[in-house]
Design a protein around this motif. Structure first.
Motif, PDB file in Angstrom:
ATOM      1  N   LYS A   3      37.811  -7.073  12.878  1.00  0.00           N
ATOM      2  CA  LYS A   3      37.965  -5.761  12.253  1.00  0.00           C
ATOM      3  C   LYS A   3      39.429  -5.368  12.187  1.00  0.00           C
ATOM      4  O   LYS A   3      39.887  -4.801  11.205  1.00  0.00           O
ATOM      5  CB  LYS A   3      37.150  -4.730  13.026  1.00  0.00           C
ATOM      6  CG  LYS A   3      35.670  -4.959  12.816  1.00  0.00           C
ATOM      7  CD  LYS A   3      34.821  -3.938  13.512  1.00  0.00           C
ATOM      8  CE  LYS A   3      33.379  -4.181  13.138  1.00  0.00           C
ATOM      9  NZ  LYS A   3      32.456  -3.307  13.841  1.00  0.00           N
ATOM     10  N   ASP A 221      37.373   9.708  10.693  1.00  0.00           N
ATOM     11  CA  ASP A 221      36.006   9.953  11.165  1.00  0.00           C
ATOM     12  C   ASP A 221      35.073   8.845  10.703  1.00  0.00           C
ATOM     13  O   ASP A 221      34.116   8.495  11.378  1.00  0.00           O
ATOM     14  CB  ASP A 221      35.495  11.306  10.637  1.00  0.00           C
ATOM     15  CG  ASP A 221      36.193  12.478  11.311  1.00  0.00           C
ATOM     16  OD1 ASP A 221      37.181  12.228  12.027  1.00  0.00           O
ATOM     17  OD2 ASP A 221      35.752  13.621  11.112  1.00  0.00           O
ATOM     18  N   VAL A 224      36.041   5.370  12.616  1.00  0.00           N
ATOM     19  CA  VAL A 224      35.629   5.175  14.004  1.00  0.00           C
ATOM     20  C   VAL A 224      34.150   4.868  14.140  1.00  0.00           C
ATOM     21  O   VAL A 224      33.710   4.492  15.217  1.00  0.00           O
ATOM     22  CB  VAL A 224      35.953   6.391  14.909  1.00  0.00           C
ATOM     23  CG1 VAL A 224      37.428   6.495  15.128  1.00  0.00           C
ATOM     24  CG2 VAL A 224      35.367   7.651  14.342  1.00  0.00           C
ATOM     25  N   THR A 225      33.376   5.020  13.049  1.00  0.00           N
ATOM     26  CA  THR A 225      31.993   4.578  13.152  1.00  0.00           C
ATOM     27  C   THR A 225      31.905   3.071  12.926  1.00  0.00           C
ATOM     28  O   THR A 225      30.827   2.494  12.984  1.00  0.00           O
ATOM     29  CB  THR A 225      31.089   5.302  12.137  1.00  0.00           C
ATOM     30  OG1 THR A 225      31.578   5.038  10.831  1.00  0.00           O
ATOM     31  CG2 THR A 225      31.059   6.779  12.379  1.00  0.00           C
ATOM     32  N   SER A 226      33.038   2.444  12.625  1.00  0.00           N
ATOM     33  CA  SER A 226      33.024   0.991  12.416  1.00  0.00           C
ATOM     34  C   SER A 226      33.862   0.243  13.441  1.00  0.00           C
ATOM     35  O   SER A 226      33.597  -0.912  13.718  1.00  0.00           O
ATOM     36  CB  SER A 226      33.556   0.640  11.030  1.00  0.00           C
ATOM     37  OG  SER A 226      32.883   1.364  10.052  1.00  0.00           O
ATOM     38  N   CYS A 227      34.909   0.869  13.939  1.00  0.00           N
ATOM     39  CA  CYS A 227      35.758   0.140  14.884  1.00  0.00           C
ATOM     40  C   CYS A 227      36.366   1.117  15.888  1.00  0.00           C
ATOM     41  O   CYS A 227      36.310   2.324  15.700  1.00  0.00           O
ATOM     42  CB  CYS A 227      36.843  -0.639  14.165  1.00  0.00           C
ATOM     43  SG  CYS A 227      37.364   0.051  12.617  1.00  0.00           S
ATOM     44  N   PHE A 411      41.097  13.025  16.898  1.00  0.00           N
ATOM     45  CA  PHE A 411      39.947  13.915  16.689  1.00  0.00           C
ATOM     46  C   PHE A 411      40.273  15.371  16.959  1.00  0.00           C
ATOM     47  O   PHE A 411      39.421  16.237  16.847  1.00  0.00           O
ATOM     48  CB  PHE A 411      38.780  13.493  17.574  1.00  0.00           C
ATOM     49  CG  PHE A 411      38.347  12.091  17.315  1.00  0.00           C
ATOM     50  CD1 PHE A 411      38.043  11.696  16.030  1.00  0.00           C
ATOM     51  CD2 PHE A 411      38.252  11.167  18.335  1.00  0.00           C
ATOM     52  CE1 PHE A 411      37.649  10.407  15.767  1.00  0.00           C
ATOM     53  CE2 PHE A 411      37.858   9.874  18.084  1.00  0.00           C
ATOM     54  CZ  PHE A 411      37.550   9.491  16.797  1.00  0.00           C
TER      55      PHE A 411
ATOM     56  N   ARG B  49      28.982  15.289  15.708  1.00  0.00           N
ATOM     57  CA  ARG B  49      30.186  14.577  16.156  1.00  0.00           C
ATOM     58  C   ARG B  49      30.005  14.038  17.569  1.00  0.00           C
ATOM     59  O   ARG B  49      30.556  12.998  17.920  1.00  0.00           O
ATOM     60  CB  ARG B  49      31.415  15.485  16.065  1.00  0.00           C
ATOM     61  CG  ARG B  49      31.892  15.664  14.619  1.00  0.00           C
ATOM     62  CD  ARG B  49      32.911  16.771  14.481  1.00  0.00           C
ATOM     63  NE  ARG B  49      34.235  16.393  14.947  1.00  0.00           N
ATOM     64  CZ  ARG B  49      35.138  15.771  14.196  1.00  0.00           C
ATOM     65  NH1 ARG B  49      34.859  15.452  12.951  1.00  0.00           N
ATOM     66  NH2 ARG B  49      36.313  15.466  14.682  1.00  0.00           N
ATOM     67  N   ASN B  52      27.938  10.938  17.291  1.00  0.00           N
ATOM     68  CA  ASN B  52      28.772   9.847  16.784  1.00  0.00           C
ATOM     69  C   ASN B  52      29.935   9.499  17.702  1.00  0.00           C
ATOM     70  O   ASN B  52      30.812   8.731  17.319  1.00  0.00           O
ATOM     71  CB  ASN B  52      29.322  10.202  15.403  1.00  0.00           C
ATOM     72  CG  ASN B  52      28.300   9.974  14.328  1.00  0.00           C
ATOM     73  OD1 ASN B  52      27.815   8.871  14.163  1.00  0.00           O
ATOM     74  ND2 ASN B  52      27.948  11.024  13.626  1.00  0.00           N
ATOM     75  N   ILE B  54      32.488  11.045  18.364  1.00  0.00           N
ATOM     76  CA  ILE B  54      33.808  11.472  17.907  1.00  0.00           C
ATOM     77  C   ILE B  54      34.318  12.539  18.867  1.00  0.00           C
ATOM     78  O   ILE B  54      35.491  12.583  19.204  1.00  0.00           O
ATOM     79  CB  ILE B  54      33.721  12.012  16.460  1.00  0.00           C
ATOM     80  CG1 ILE B  54      33.431  10.847  15.523  1.00  0.00           C
ATOM     81  CG2 ILE B  54      34.993  12.730  16.085  1.00  0.00           C
ATOM     82  CD1 ILE B  54      33.183  11.263  14.106  1.00  0.00           C
ATOM     83  N   LEU B  56      33.556  14.317  22.712  1.00  0.00           N
ATOM     84  CA  LEU B  56      32.837  14.077  23.963  1.00  0.00           C
ATOM     85  C   LEU B  56      32.174  15.379  24.419  1.00  0.00           C
ATOM     86  O   LEU B  56      32.768  16.446  24.349  1.00  0.00           O
ATOM     87  CB  LEU B  56      33.808  13.603  25.045  1.00  0.00           C
ATOM     88  CG  LEU B  56      34.340  12.171  24.889  1.00  0.00           C
ATOM     89  CD1 LEU B  56      35.337  11.873  25.983  1.00  0.00           C
ATOM     90  CD2 LEU B  56      33.196  11.166  24.908  1.00  0.00           C
ATOM     91  N   ILE B  74      27.503   2.905  18.105  1.00  0.00           N
ATOM     92  CA  ILE B  74      27.845   3.725  16.959  1.00  0.00           C
ATOM     93  C   ILE B  74      27.999   2.883  15.699  1.00  0.00           C
ATOM     94  O   ILE B  74      27.823   3.356  14.586  1.00  0.00           O
ATOM     95  CB  ILE B  74      29.120   4.508  17.263  1.00  0.00           C
ATOM     96  CG1 ILE B  74      29.375   5.457  16.129  1.00  0.00           C
ATOM     97  CG2 ILE B  74      30.283   3.620  17.505  1.00  0.00           C
ATOM     98  CD1 ILE B  74      30.380   6.426  16.430  1.00  0.00           C
ATOM     99  N   PHE B  75      28.298   1.590  15.880  1.00  0.00           N
ATOM    100  CA  PHE B  75      28.479   0.735  14.709  1.00  0.00           C
ATOM    101  C   PHE B  75      27.161   0.514  13.961  1.00  0.00           C
ATOM    102  O   PHE B  75      27.154   0.026  12.847  1.00  0.00           O
ATOM    103  CB  PHE B  75      29.093  -0.621  15.118  1.00  0.00           C
ATOM    104  CG  PHE B  75      30.402  -0.484  15.852  1.00  0.00           C
ATOM    105  CD1 PHE B  75      31.237   0.607  15.616  1.00  0.00           C
ATOM    106  CD2 PHE B  75      30.795  -1.427  16.779  1.00  0.00           C
ATOM    107  CE1 PHE B  75      32.439   0.747  16.289  1.00  0.00           C
ATOM    108  CE2 PHE B  75      32.000  -1.299  17.455  1.00  0.00           C
ATOM    109  CZ  PHE B  75      32.821  -0.204  17.213  1.00  0.00           C
ATOM    110  N   TYR B  79      27.287   7.152   9.129  1.00  0.00           N
ATOM    111  CA  TYR B  79      27.604   8.570   9.279  1.00  0.00           C
ATOM    112  C   TYR B  79      28.426   9.047   8.097  1.00  0.00           C
ATOM    113  O   TYR B  79      29.462   8.472   7.775  1.00  0.00           O
ATOM    114  CB  TYR B  79      28.378   8.780  10.585  1.00  0.00           C
ATOM    115  CG  TYR B  79      29.085  10.115  10.716  1.00  0.00           C
ATOM    116  CD1 TYR B  79      28.399  11.301  10.462  1.00  0.00           C
ATOM    117  CD2 TYR B  79      30.418  10.184  11.107  1.00  0.00           C
ATOM    118  CE1 TYR B  79      29.043  12.521  10.580  1.00  0.00           C
ATOM    119  CE2 TYR B  79      31.064  11.400  11.242  1.00  0.00           C
ATOM    120  CZ  TYR B  79      30.371  12.567  10.968  1.00  0.00           C
ATOM    121  OH  TYR B  79      31.012  13.774  11.092  1.00  0.00           O
TER     122      TYR B  79
END
Lengths: 428, 309
Positions: A3, A221, A224-227, A411, B49, B52, B54, B56, B74-75, B79
């Motif tokens: 990635k 955003d 970060v759902t991938s890596c 974030f 969030r 996901n 993003i 905490l 999460i992968f 989303y």
């Protein structure tokens, strides 16, 4: 890793395909040559028009000996009073100014230039040089010398001795010793140091801008759902590093091929015939393809290390803010050691082996710029190796710290974090 | 036991001087279309969030497939954030491929599926253009495609319909239902009640940082229905009122409708026998039809938020 590679490829290919990148890569060498040649061209052609100066000479012996130069032409008006002269030769008269010479030319404040507009060093220097020459000749004549014959004698005995510098190789065979020229070393060190400075600043800020853009457009955003944030940060830094290296590689190829083909073809015969040592050394250095190539190898190692180190800081700074403007404060702080490197680099040219030069080229935040500027002077290889190892090790540490800030900063939206908050992110 | 793909347990989250989520729990059954409702600022996006990873959470946990969620989990989630994120200067097709490959697809597979999607959503002409040339709606479609192209088992959309015209909103709705038919679990946040009514089978209503209503849409509407029935009959309302007293009451005004019929709403208390009422209506009022009236989600939303449910 796969990635990270995807991110590197994206960062790289998006940037090298930009027109601006292609243009700067090809035009930069031309621009640099231009910058080197421009000052002398300006001196040759940029003198401006000849100025007319009215001379009021109370000594009676100076004005008649003034001769026109490319800068200044003199009009003698010894009979005028200053008041009249100022009235007549005001701004409308087209005259540059009035040169008033008191009766004792060597007295303090005796020579005054009353100018209608602002004067320039070139004009003042041209006038004072002539005045000094005239007074000197007058004094010699008073002492009873025949000034003209004296001058011929002085010219016939004039000499110009050049020093050839060679590096001691222990054998005493002077022809075998490598010749070196501090002037060329200075120029090379300067060019390399400035290049490194430019690359670190320009590409470092590119990292900052790009992190901020990713953050404010919320692309982050999605990413970060991938890596992981670390993959994103390192991918970006390495991708942009690759862009910088590509640019330098193109320059290297251009310059090395010039060194191999252009320099010998253009200069060899002329230089061999000429007696100018500086010119010989210059062509010798630039034509030494192996030497130029080794310089580029060092350059690439130090640029990569220096860029990676600073880019990590820029990435952390970019992650902590919402806009590039907000990033300015961090940018200023990151710039400080870079500027300090430049200042130390200037002192290096006086003594490349001074303790400050040595330590500044070992300590990682100043080492890339200071060391690359010292290398043309001939630095022991172990120093270069220590410097490189320290640089790359500190990159690992700084990147680790930067990643801790980055993974939280990207974030956080809203107020710019305080130093205390940044500290808390580090411990999280 | 219900097979929950996602469980949120006692999540709390505070920002400086503001509690965004207060002990929120919910369970998303596998295969559900799950609506996350709430007024603006209720905490929906914060919850998404947190799911996901993003943001905490201060406390509480998120379970995926019954296990505490790990960073890598999460992968497997698709989303789509409310504030869409695309590289403006990058070409649309390359960008979609980039995101698909980051999700682990091969270039060839990504290209094949993406071309398919682009064709379906009428974007194929825009493949080689830059994102900044796209209209907002088209950019949203690209974002949608990037979210779903790797067909994750759990899809989370934050306000998916905002910014779409009715035609495209409908198109998107059909695509979301299509993904659901192919086995995906869908979570979507919205304050558009009509869309919940149409496509969600489960929902949670969040108001002022708390979960105030949770369950299957069908049940919620039935519970909130308050045992109101709509009756269409021959007689006038006077006759009807007399006929059903004292078991049930006529509610409000009756209205005449075409064909000489009258429409009335009546309330039958829970413990009364509906069949008895129907028998009386049949005998005295010329009953044509009787239906339980479901309140609209809009009514439920407003009543729940106002605390009058």
């Amino acid at each position: 890793m796969n990635k990270t590679k995807l991110i590197i490829v994206r960062e790289f290919s998006e940037r090298v395909r930009k027109k601006s990148f292609i243009i700067t890569t090809l035009l930069m060498p031309l621009l640099m040559i231009g910058l080197m040649v421009a000052p002398s061209l300006m001196m040759m052609y940029g003198g401006g028009e000849q100025k007319q100066i009215v001379v009021i000479d109370r000594t009676g012996v100076v004005a008649e000996n003034l001769t026109p130069t490319p800068e200044v032409q003199y009009i003698e008006h010894n009979d005028l009073s200053i008041q009249d002269a100022c009235r007549i030769y005001g701004e409308q008269s087209g005259v540059f100014g009035i040169l008033y010479i008191g009766s004792d030319i060597e007295a303090r404040d005796s020579v005054t230039l009353i100018s209608n507009s602002s004067s320039t060093p070139v004009i003042e220097e041209s006038i004072s040089k002539q005045l000094n020459e005239i007074v000197k000749r007058n004094k010699l004549a008073e002492l009873g010398y025949d000034v003209d014959s004296l001058e011929r004698v002085m010219q016939s005995v004039e000499t110009n001795i050049d020093i050839r510098t060679r590096i001691n190789n222990g054998t005493g065979d002077m022809e075998a010793m490598e010749s070196s020229s501090s002037g060329i070393n200075y120029a090379l060190g300067m060019i390399l140091g400035m290049l490194l400075y430019m690359v670190i600043i320009l590409y470092g800020q590119m990292v900052l801008t790009s992190v901020v853009e990713e953050k404010s457009s919320r692309v982050i955003d999605v990413l970060v759902t991938s890596c992981t944030p670390f993959q994103i940060m390192m991918g970006k830094i390495l991708g942009i590093a690759l862009v910088a290296l590509t640019q330098i590689a193109v320059w290297a190829v251009l310059i090395i091929s010039a060194s191999k083909f252009l320099i010998p073809a253009l200069f060899s015969a002329e230089v061999a015939a000429s007696n100018d040592m500086m010119m010989q050394a210059l062509v010798g250095t630039l034509g030494d393809t192996g030497y130029i190539a080794s310089l580029f190898a060092y350059l690439i190692l130090f640029i990569l290390g220096g860029f990676l180190l600073y880019a990590s800081l820029y990435a952390a700074a970019g992650s902590a803010v919402d806009s590039v403007q907000d990033g300015q404060q961090f940018n200023t702080i990151i710039m400080m050691p870079i500027i300090l490197s430049l200042i130390i680099m200037m002192s290096v040219f006086n003594d490349p082996n001074s303790p400050i030069a040595f330590w500044a080229s070992i300590i990682p935040f100043t080492s890339p710029i200071v060391m690359i500027a010292r290398i043309p002077f001939g630095i022991p290889t172990w120093e270069i190796i220590v410097s490189l190892v320290t640089l790359y090790l500190s990159f690992v540490v700084v990147a680790w710290v930067a990643a801790k800030i980055y993974r939280i900063g990207i974030f956080m939206h809203g107020k710019r974090p305080s130093w205390r908050e940044l500290g808390r992110w580090l411990r999280m | 036991m219900v097979d929950n793909i996602l469980q949120v347990e006692h999540i709390s989250k505070s920002y400086t001087g503001h509690r965004a989520l207060d002990d929120v729990s919910l369970s998303v059954p596998r295969g559900a279309v799950y609506g996350l409702l709430g007024p603006n600022g209720a905490g929906k996006t914060t919850l998404i969030r947190i799911i996901n990873r993003i943001t905490l959470a201060d406390s509480g946990s998120v379970l995926l497939d019954g296990k505490p969620m790990q960073a890598e989990d999460i992968f497997h989630i698709g989303y789509m954030p409310e504030e869409r994120g695309l590289y403006k200067k990058m070409r649309v097709g390359e960008q979609a491929i980039f995101f698909a490959r980051l999700k682990g697809m091969s270039r060839r597979e990504a290209e094949r599926r993406l071309h398919n999607w682009f064709l379906r959503l009428g974007l194929d002409e825009w493949w080689g253009r830059k994102v900044e040339d796209l209209s907002k709606g088209m950019a949203q479609k690209v974002q949608f495609i990037s979210t779903v192209v790797h067909e994750p088992k759990l899809l989370i959309f934050d306000e998916p319909f905002s910014g779409f015209d009715p035609i495209n909103a409908n198109l998107l709705k059909d695509e979301i239902l299509g993904l659901h038919d192919r086995g995906a679990t869908i979570i979507l946040s919205t304050h558009n009640m009509a869309s919940v009514e149409e496509i969600c089978d489960h929902m949670t209503l969040i108001n002022k940082s708390r979960n105030i209503l949770s369950g299957s849409v069908e049940e919620i509407r039935r519970t909130a229905g308050g045992n109101v029935f709509e009756v269409i009959h021959r007689s006038n309302s006077q006759t009807l009122a007399e006929a059903i007293t004292p078991i049930a009451q006529l509610l409000g005004q009756s209205e005449g409708i075409v064909g000489g019929y009258t429409r009335s709403k009546i309330h039958i208390p829970k413990d009364e026998d509906v069949r008895e009422v129907i028998a009386r209506l049949n005998d005295h009022c010329g009953l044509r039809s009787i239906n339980e009236v479901m309140p609209s989600m809009n009514d439920i939303f407003i009543r729940a938020v106002n605390g009058t449910l």
